[in-house]
Design a protein around this motif. Sequence first.
Motif, PDB file in Angstrom:
ATOM      1  N   TYR A 169      29.753 -52.794 -26.540  1.00 44.51           N
ATOM      2  CA  TYR A 169      30.861 -52.248 -25.769  1.00 44.51           C
ATOM      3  C   TYR A 169      30.581 -52.452 -24.288  1.00 44.51           C
ATOM      4  N   LYS A 170      31.623 -52.573 -23.522  1.00 44.06           N
ATOM      5  CA  LYS A 170      31.474 -52.662 -22.071  1.00 44.06           C
ATOM      6  C   LYS A 170      31.104 -51.286 -21.541  1.00 44.06           C
ATOM      7  N   ASP A 171      30.383 -51.284 -20.406  1.00 43.89           N
ATOM      8  CA  ASP A 171      29.955 -50.016 -19.816  1.00 43.89           C
ATOM      9  C   ASP A 171      31.110 -49.024 -19.677  1.00 43.89           C
ATOM     10  N   GLN A 172      32.251 -49.500 -19.181  1.00 45.53           N
ATOM     11  CA  GLN A 172      33.382 -48.603 -18.948  1.00 45.53           C
ATOM     12  C   GLN A 172      33.830 -47.929 -20.231  1.00 45.53           C
ATOM     13  N   GLU A 173      33.820 -48.635 -21.356  1.00 43.26           N
ATOM     14  CA  GLU A 173      34.208 -48.052 -22.637  1.00 43.26           C
ATOM     15  C   GLU A 173      33.233 -46.945 -23.048  1.00 43.26           C
ATOM     16  N   VAL A 174      31.952 -47.187 -22.830  1.00 42.17           N
ATOM     17  CA  VAL A 174      30.938 -46.189 -23.191  1.00 42.17           C
ATOM     18  C   VAL A 174      31.072 -44.962 -22.304  1.00 42.17           C
ATOM     19  N   TRP A 175      31.258 -45.177 -20.993  1.00 43.52           N
ATOM     20  CA  TRP A 175      31.407 -44.026 -20.092  1.00 43.52           C
ATOM     21  C   TRP A 175      32.631 -43.203 -20.471  1.00 43.52           C
ATOM     22  N   GLN A 176      33.719 -43.865 -20.850  1.00 42.52           N
ATOM     23  CA  GLN A 176      34.918 -43.127 -21.253  1.00 42.52           C
ATOM     24  C   GLN A 176      34.630 -42.279 -22.486  1.00 42.52           C
ATOM     25  N   TRP A 177      33.959 -42.874 -23.446  1.00 41.36           N
ATOM     26  CA  TRP A 177      33.620 -42.144 -24.668  1.00 41.36           C
ATOM     27  C   TRP A 177      32.696 -40.967 -24.355  1.00 41.36           C
ATOM     28  N   LEU A 178      31.666 -41.203 -23.533  1.00 38.45           N
ATOM     29  CA  LEU A 178      30.728 -40.131 -23.201  1.00 38.45           C
ATOM     30  C   LEU A 178      31.420 -39.024 -22.412  1.00 38.45           C
ATOM     31  N   GLU A 179      32.314 -39.388 -21.514  1.00 35.56           N
ATOM     32  CA  GLU A 179      33.020 -38.372 -20.741  1.00 35.56           C
ATOM     33  C   GLU A 179      33.861 -37.480 -21.655  1.00 35.56           C
ATOM     34  N   GLN A 180      34.538 -38.081 -22.608  1.00 34.13           N
ATOM     35  CA  GLN A 180      35.332 -37.297 -23.552  1.00 34.13           C
ATOM     36  C   GLN A 180      34.438 -36.390 -24.381  1.00 34.13           C
ATOM     37  N   GLU A 181      33.262 -36.908 -24.740  1.00 32.28           N
ATOM     38  CA  GLU A 181      32.337 -36.157 -25.588  1.00 32.28           C
ATOM     39  C   GLU A 181      31.731 -34.978 -24.852  1.00 32.28           C
ATOM     40  N   VAL A 182      31.446 -35.134 -23.560  1.00 32.25           N
ATOM     41  CA  VAL A 182      30.558 -34.199 -22.883  1.00 32.25           C
ATOM     42  C   VAL A 182      31.218 -33.302 -21.847  1.00 32.25           C
ATOM     43  N   ASP A 183      32.306 -33.710 -21.236  1.00 34.75           N
ATOM     44  CA  ASP A 183      32.860 -32.991 -20.089  1.00 34.75           C
ATOM     45  C   ASP A 183      32.980 -31.491 -20.369  1.00 34.75           C
ATOM     46  N   PRO A 184      32.108 -30.666 -19.725  1.00 36.47           N
ATOM     47  CA  PRO A 184      32.094 -29.236 -20.034  1.00 36.47           C
ATOM     48  C   PRO A 184      33.411 -28.527 -19.716  1.00 36.47           C
ATOM     49  N   GLN A 185      34.211 -29.066 -18.783  1.00 37.32           N
ATOM     50  CA  GLN A 185      35.498 -28.458 -18.453  1.00 37.32           C
ATOM     51  C   GLN A 185      36.510 -28.612 -19.589  1.00 37.32           C
ATOM     52  N   ARG A 186      36.267 -29.598 -20.461  1.00 38.54           N
ATOM     53  CA  ARG A 186      37.216 -29.878 -21.542  1.00 38.54           C
ATOM     54  C   ARG A 186      36.766 -29.315 -22.876  1.00 38.54           C
ATOM     55  N   VAL A 187      35.560 -28.810 -22.960  1.00 41.49           N
ATOM     56  CA  VAL A 187      35.052 -28.327 -24.249  1.00 41.49           C
ATOM     57  C   VAL A 187      35.635 -26.955 -24.562  1.00 41.49           C
ATOM     58  N   ILE A 188      36.310 -26.873 -25.706  1.00 39.76           N
ATOM     59  CA  ILE A 188      36.847 -25.599 -26.179  1.00 39.76           C
ATOM     60  C   ILE A 188      35.819 -24.924 -27.071  1.00 39.76           C
ATOM     61  N   GLY A 189      35.126 -25.730 -27.866  1.00 39.66           N
ATOM     62  CA  GLY A 189      34.123 -25.215 -28.784  1.00 39.66           C
ATOM     63  C   GLY A 189      33.751 -26.279 -29.792  1.00 39.66           C
ATOM     64  N   MET A 190      33.052 -25.863 -30.837  1.00 41.72           N
ATOM     65  CA  MET A 190      32.663 -26.794 -31.891  1.00 41.72           C
ATOM     66  C   MET A 190      33.131 -26.248 -33.231  1.00 41.72           C
ATOM     67  N   GLN A 191      33.521 -27.165 -34.095  1.00 41.70           N
ATOM     68  CA  GLN A 191      33.929 -26.776 -35.442  1.00 41.70           C
ATOM     69  C   GLN A 191      33.543 -27.922 -36.370  1.00 41.70           C
ATOM     70  N   ASP A 192      32.809 -27.609 -37.437  1.00 42.81           N
ATOM     71  CA  ASP A 192      32.370 -28.631 -38.403  1.00 42.81           C
ATOM     72  C   ASP A 192      31.652 -29.792 -37.715  1.00 42.81           C
ATOM     73  N   ASN A 193      30.729 -29.488 -36.794  1.00 40.27           N
ATOM     74  CA  ASN A 193      29.956 -30.483 -36.056  1.00 40.27           C
ATOM     75  C   ASN A 193      30.817 -31.434 -35.231  1.00 40.27           C
ATOM     76  N   CYS A 194      32.008 -31.011 -34.841  1.00 45.69           N
ATOM     77  CA  CYS A 194      32.873 -31.823 -33.992  1.00 45.69           C
ATOM     78  C   CYS A 194      33.179 -31.041 -32.718  1.00 45.69           C
ATOM     79  N   TRP A 195      33.244 -31.779 -31.606  1.00 46.99           N
ATOM     80  CA  TRP A 195      33.634 -31.162 -30.345  1.00 46.99           C
ATOM     81  C   TRP A 195      35.139 -30.966 -30.325  1.00 46.99           C
ATOM     82  N   LEU A 196      35.573 -29.774 -29.974  1.00 48.76           N
ATOM     83  CA  LEU A 196      36.990 -29.497 -29.770  1.00 48.76           C
ATOM     84  C   LEU A 196      37.241 -29.579 -28.269  1.00 48.76           C
ATOM     85  N   LEU A 197      38.091 -30.540 -27.867  1.00 48.64           N
ATOM     86  CA  LEU A 197      38.301 -30.804 -26.449  1.00 48.64           C
ATOM     87  C   LEU A 197      39.751 -30.596 -26.056  1.00 48.64           C
TER      88      LEU A 197
END
Length: 186
Positions: free
Chosen positions: A150-178
């Motif tokens: 993957y290109k760097d930009q694609e990975v950063w987009q994925w990581l940002e969606q995964e990690v951004d603490p402002q967007r995290v609602i919680g976790m359910q069944d080992n999945c991030w709720l964003l």
Amino acid sequence: GSVKPAGMFYFHVADPMLKCDNALSLSTEDQLKKILKELKLTGYVLKDTSVANMMDNNIDGYSNLIPVQLLKSGDFGAKSSLCSEEGFHILQEHAKRTLIAAAQRMLEGDVSISPYLAAGAKACDYCEYNSICRFDPLIPGHQYRKLFCYKDQEVWQWLEQEVDPQRVIGMQDNCWLLKPGKIGSW
């Protein structure tokens, strides 16, 4: 003051050999430059020119040590491999979650063999334990984990969606709720 990351690098531990016809006729300085080129770090440097200059105080255009280019204006060149402080935090959090998930799987008894396959290269090609692990893709249940480039930009987009603490609602069944959010660039 606070501690902040300066870089994150991969360094291939090796004793580089000069691979050129005229190695013995090169000056000591030219030999050193060629060796440094072989040992050049890959990875990310903090997006701060003062940090880059502290890591390599002899940058003249492209660095011989770190993956950056400094322009005459003092700015980073387009081919520099840079990361923001927030980006390093995101990488650190992703690494923590990945390690915790791997440890949890092992504690639950999952020690399955799952080498990677990427662009024709296999983990088994480099593994010192292939004679005892007995991985064979022809055996039912044995399969490679396919890795894709993957290109760097694609990975950063994925990581940002995964990690951004402002967007995290919680976790359910080992999945991030964003919460829905904008994907920015680094």
